[in-house]
Design a protein around this motif. Structure first.
Motif, mmCIF file in Angstrom:
data_model
loop_
_atom_site.group_PDB
_atom_site.id
_atom_site.type_symbol
_atom_site.label_atom_id
_atom_site.label_comp_id
_atom_site.label_asym_id
_atom_site.label_seq_id
_atom_site.Cartn_x
_atom_site.Cartn_y
_atom_site.Cartn_z
ATOM 1 N N ASN A 195 0.819 -1.217 0.000
ATOM 2 C CA ASN A 195 0.000 0.000 0.000
ATOM 3 C C ASN A 195 0.852 1.265 0.000
ATOM 4 N N MET A 196 2.042 1.152 0.592
ATOM 5 C CA MET A 196 2.878 2.330 0.780
ATOM 6 C C MET A 196 3.804 2.608 -0.400
ATOM 7 N N MET A 197 3.759 1.747 -1.412
ATOM 8 C CA MET A 197 4.700 1.902 -2.527
ATOM 9 C C MET A 197 4.708 3.314 -3.136
ATOM 10 N N PRO A 198 3.538 3.926 -3.387
ATOM 11 C CA PRO A 198 3.577 5.290 -3.951
ATOM 12 C C PRO A 198 4.283 6.272 -3.017
ATOM 13 N N SER A 199 4.025 6.177 -1.711
ATOM 14 C CA SER A 199 4.666 7.092 -0.768
ATOM 15 C C SER A 199 6.164 6.869 -0.726
ATOM 16 N N LEU A 247 4.876 8.721 -11.948
ATOM 17 C CA LEU A 247 4.837 7.275 -11.750
ATOM 18 C C LEU A 247 4.177 6.957 -10.408
ATOM 19 N N ALA A 248 4.566 7.722 -9.381
ATOM 20 C CA ALA A 248 3.985 7.515 -8.053
ATOM 21 C C ALA A 248 2.483 7.770 -8.085
ATOM 22 N N ASN A 249 2.055 8.826 -8.801
ATOM 23 C CA ASN A 249 0.626 9.135 -8.892
ATOM 24 C C ASN A 249 -0.145 8.003 -9.551
ATOM 25 N N GLN A 250 0.406 7.483 -10.671
ATOM 26 C CA GLN A 250 -0.267 6.396 -11.377
ATOM 27 C C GLN A 250 -0.413 5.179 -10.471
ATOM 28 N N GLU A 283 -0.446 5.130 -7.256
ATOM 29 C CA GLU A 283 -1.412 5.413 -6.204
ATOM 30 C C GLU A 283 -2.831 5.217 -6.721
ATOM 31 N N LYS A 284 -3.095 5.706 -7.935
ATOM 32 C CA LYS A 284 -4.434 5.562 -8.508
ATOM 33 C C LYS A 284 -4.803 4.089 -8.616
ATOM 34 N N ARG A 285 -3.824 3.284 -9.055
ATOM 35 C CA ARG A 285 -4.096 1.852 -9.218
ATOM 36 C C ARG A 285 -4.427 1.212 -7.875
ATOM 37 N N ILE A 286 -3.648 1.584 -6.868
ATOM 38 C CA ILE A 286 -3.863 0.963 -5.561
ATOM 39 C C ILE A 286 -5.181 1.409 -4.949
ATOM 40 N N ILE A 287 -5.525 2.700 -5.140
ATOM 41 C CA ILE A 287 -6.807 3.188 -4.620
ATOM 42 C C ILE A 287 -7.961 2.471 -5.307
ATOM 43 N N LYS A 288 -7.818 2.250 -6.616
ATOM 44 C CA LYS A 288 -8.863 1.545 -7.358
ATOM 45 C C LYS A 288 -9.076 0.160 -6.758
ATOM 46 N N GLN A 289 -7.972 -0.514 -6.465
ATOM 47 C CA GLN A 289 -8.084 -1.846 -5.869
ATOM 48 C C GLN A 289 -8.729 -1.776 -4.502
ATOM 49 N N ARG A 290 -8.416 -0.696 -3.762
ATOM 50 C CA ARG A 290 -8.967 -0.587 -2.424
ATOM 51 C C ARG A 290 -10.474 -0.320 -2.489
ATOM 52 N N LEU A 291 -10.914 0.387 -3.526
ATOM 53 C CA LEU A 291 -12.350 0.619 -3.661
ATOM 54 C C LEU A 291 -13.060 -0.691 -3.927
#
Lengths: 233, 244, 252
Positions: free
Chosen positions: C155-159, C218-221, C223-231
């Motif tokens: 989960n923390m990869m983007p950060s 790259l970090a933003n992309q 993050e978007k992917r991970i948020i999508k999965q979390r939804l």
């Protein structure tokens, strides 16, 4: 190296004077750039809320530049680069009026404004749309809804980030040393060179920085302590 | 098999469990029921010490799980108590098969091959062998809960605890999960189950415990409890549920 | 002005790329990137240890870790560099190159900041994950190792990637102690040409911008992917972290 003696530095008239004026300069730079950054941050936020795609993109570009270029490089570009292409009269005036400090304040302020405006923007975005609708349904004007309902909530959501970025602005004031501003870190280097008391000099400066940062963090924690502040702010 | 004696539990000044005394015998199916906030979930979570208690004992196989145990001893006891949560708590980063294999391999040091054989057999038992490679998020709630049951069974526990296993499921998925629990009961598994499914309790339970305000107010066979509850609080609870 | 900048790049691209190497130490942007990568890679295990220490109930671990994090958060990086520059030679009894001084500083600084990210990632996980792992008989360590950390770190990869961008930006401070890296190379160039400071520092800013902006995107992309999965997780009431698994058929 001599034996550890804090007082040798603190009670020495010249050294204590240097540290004191360094501290004063650090505070001037931090406060000056904070005021600039906060005002500009608000202005950027308002521009971004305009229904104009070009305005939005311009602010986005501004933010992107200031967040992706190292702060030190921004300062160097201001001090070594932009200073050099200003009109001669202005260059001369800056030379007489502590231009280093002015460039430090401008550079740090413009840079941090990008962070502050983003913090405020995400604060606004975290407010559920129902809040605006409810305020308008109760008969508040646009400005009224903004002032009494939306801004307090946005500010509260943004507070932790604003505090974090205020602390890093304060810490970044030390970068001004690299363009020759006689602020605290600069003063410490001077004292170190004159007194050879490296450890003492560093310890004093570190304590001052740490105390100020912790104070800022404590103020932040106090401001965001409970939802009652929402009405107070 | 499980024995509560004089169990008291506090959250600050609020007493969540009040002098609880009761026993679950080997092979017995106990259903714990009662209104929300009556302490049912707290009680079942004390059995494997997910909730600490302030006084009393909870004996599992004669061993007080709230004694001053070494952490390795506690882990060994917990590994022998199957626990199924209301929210399933499957591990989202692992596939269904890996969810079931993780603990046998890492806690019980079973060989991966043997663990995967067992896992597949259990998945087959809960009717989800075809989902072995899926990830939890790709399953419905009912399927996730069946995987969670298989995960607990993989540790070959002599006793299974269910903490409201159907409460976060859509109504149409309740049946498939209860069917699995029924089949376990039919096989003679010792079980303790907190649930609001009164029809299930009536069919499957050997014994019903009724709780309110942290106390066990009534213990009885389901036939007696549902047709002729003794305690006024239990009478009101059942009439509110319209199951009499 | 633009033609000036192009001319400067044409004449000096090698200096900006690798510094004075092989006639001097490796520098330029290659050195900046090596310093940043080493910094974050070495800081990472340290940050996990600090995060675990801060989450520990054991005061002997918790206190020093908390103190370290607050000190690093409250003291300017420049001050920290000066400390390391002063202390490391005292401790090992020999002078060390500026590169090593800067690397040590970055590891401590990033270690502390990353630890806050890791700690946040661990705290953000539902408590049921730890409960389930403990109920299955895993030790505290086993639960961390096999259940909690893999999820938190994913989960923390983007950060973590954003922190890498910060690290790149922070390597510029090495300039103050003459670490051969990109900013130092630009400053050398400025001292040599003398007449084109604006062009040189503009080039410097542009180079940093390109590198950091690409990584931030790259970090933003990510993050978007991970948020999508979390939804997806919220719909089923459960987490979802497929590691590129094939989409099997969804819920029945």
């Amino acid at each position: 190296m001599k034996g550890f003696d804090l007082l040798a530095v603190l009670t020495h008239p010249q050294f204590s004077q240097m540290l004191l004026s360094g501290m004063k300069m650090t505070l001037i730079i931090a406060l000056g750039s904070w005021i600039l950054a906060m005002s500009l941050g608000f202005i950027l936020l308002v521009i971004r809320m305009l229904p104009l795609k070009a305005a939005d993109q311009a602010v986005a570009a501004y933010v992107s530049y200031h967040r992706n270029v190292p702060t030190l490089v921004q300062l160097m570009l201001w001090y070594f680069g932009i200073a050099n292409i200003l009109p001669n009269g202005l260059q001369a005036w800056l030379g007489e009026h502590n231009g280093e400090a002015i460039f430090a304040i401008v550079g740090l302020g413009l840079c941090q404004a990008a962070y502050f405006s983003e913090d405020l923007r995400s604060g606004f975005r975290s407010i559920p749309p129902g809040q605006d609708e409810a305020a308008r349904a109760l008969g508040h004007s646009y400005l009224g809804a903004m002032a009494y309902v939306l801004l307090p909530q946005a500010f509260r959501h943004a507070l932790p980030a604003l505090i974090n970025h205020t602390v890093s602005l304060f810490k970044n004031s030390s970068l001004a040393m690299a363009i020759g501003v006689a602020e605290l870190t600069h003063a410490v280097k001077e004292v170190e060179n004159l007194s050879f008391r490296v450890f003492e000099a560093y310890l004093i400066a570190t304590s001052i920085y740490l105390a100020c940062s912790l104070l800022l963090m404590a103020i932040g924690a106090w401001l965001s302590r409970d939802p009652a502040t929402m009405e107070a702010s | 098999m499980i024995q509560f004696s004089h169990v008291n539990k506090f959250y600050g000044s609020y007493q969540a469990l009040v002098d609880v005394n009761a026993t679950v015998n080997k092979g017995e199916v106990v259903v714990v029921c009662g209104p929300s906030g009556s302490g049912k979930s707290t009680l079942i979570r004390t059995v494997n010490r997910l909730e600490p208690i302030q006084s009393g004992q909870v004996l599992f196989d004669g061993q007080n799980i709230h004694a001053d145990l070494k952490s390795t001893e506690l882990n060994r006891l917990r590994a022998r108590i199957g626990f199924v949560f209301q929210n399933f708590n499957l591990f989202p980063h692992l596939s269904v098969l890996e969810n079931i294999m993780l603990s046998p391999v890492r806690v019980n040091a079973i060989k991966r091959f043997d663990a995967s054989q067992t896992a597949m057999r259990l998945l087959d038992r809960v009717g989800l062998a075809h989902k072995a490679k899926a990830y939890p998020a790709q399953l419905s709630g009912g399927q996730q809960q069946r995987v969670a049951i298989a995960r607990a069974l993989a540790m070959e526990p002599p006793v299974m605890l269910f903490d409201e296993p159907t409460s976060s499921l859509d109504p149409e998925m309740v049946g498939e999960v209860l069917a699995v629990i029924r089949s376990l009961a039919a096989d003679g598994m010792t079980m303790m189950c907190v649930t609001h499914e009164m029809n299930f309790a009536r069919d499957v339970a050997d014994c019903v415990w009724f709780m309110d305000a942290g106390k066990i107010l009534e213990i009885g066979a389901p036939a007696d409890f549902f047709s002729n509850p003794q305690h006024p609080r239990a009478q009101r609870f059942l009439s509110d549920l319209h199951v009499r | 002005m633009l033609s000036n900048m192009i001319a400067i790049i044409e004449d000096n691209w090698l200096l900006l790329l690798i510094g004075q190497y092989p006639n001097g130490p490796l520098g330029g942007i290659i050195s900046t990137l090596i310093l940043s990568v080493l910094g974050i890679v070495l800081a990472f295990p340290l940050s996990v240890l600090i995060a675990l220490a801060r989450l520990s109930r054991w005061k002997l671990l918790n206190w020093p870790a908390t103190a370290l994090v607050y000190i690093v958060r409250g003291v300017p990086l420049l001050m920290l560099i000066l400390w390391v520059y002063f202390l490391v030679p005292l401790l090992i009894g020999d002078s060390v190159p500026g590169f090593v001084t800067m690397l040590c500083t970055l590891v401590i600084y990033e270690g502390a900041f990353l630890s806050e990210i890791v700690r946040g990632g661990i705290i953000a996980l539902p408590t049921g994950q730890m409960d389930a792992a403990r109920a299955l008989g895993h030790s505290q360590f086993g639960a961390m190792r096999y259940v909690i950390l893999p999820q938190a770190l994913y989960n923390m990869m983007p950060s973590i990637l954003s922190q890498f961008v910060s690290t790149i930006k922070e390597t510029t401070l090495g300039y103050v102690i003459n670490v051969p890296e990109l900013t130092f190379a630009a400053s050398q160039l400025n001292n040599r040409l003398l007449t084109k400071p604006f062009e040189i520092f503009a080039i410097l800013a542009i180079v940093y911008f390109i590198v950091c902006w690409s990584l931030s995107e790259l970090a933003n992309q990510l993050e978007k992917r991970i948020i999508k999965q979390r939804l997806g997780e919220d719909q089923t009431g459960m987490g979802s972290l497929q590691h590129g698994s094939p989409q099997t058929q969804g819920a029945t």
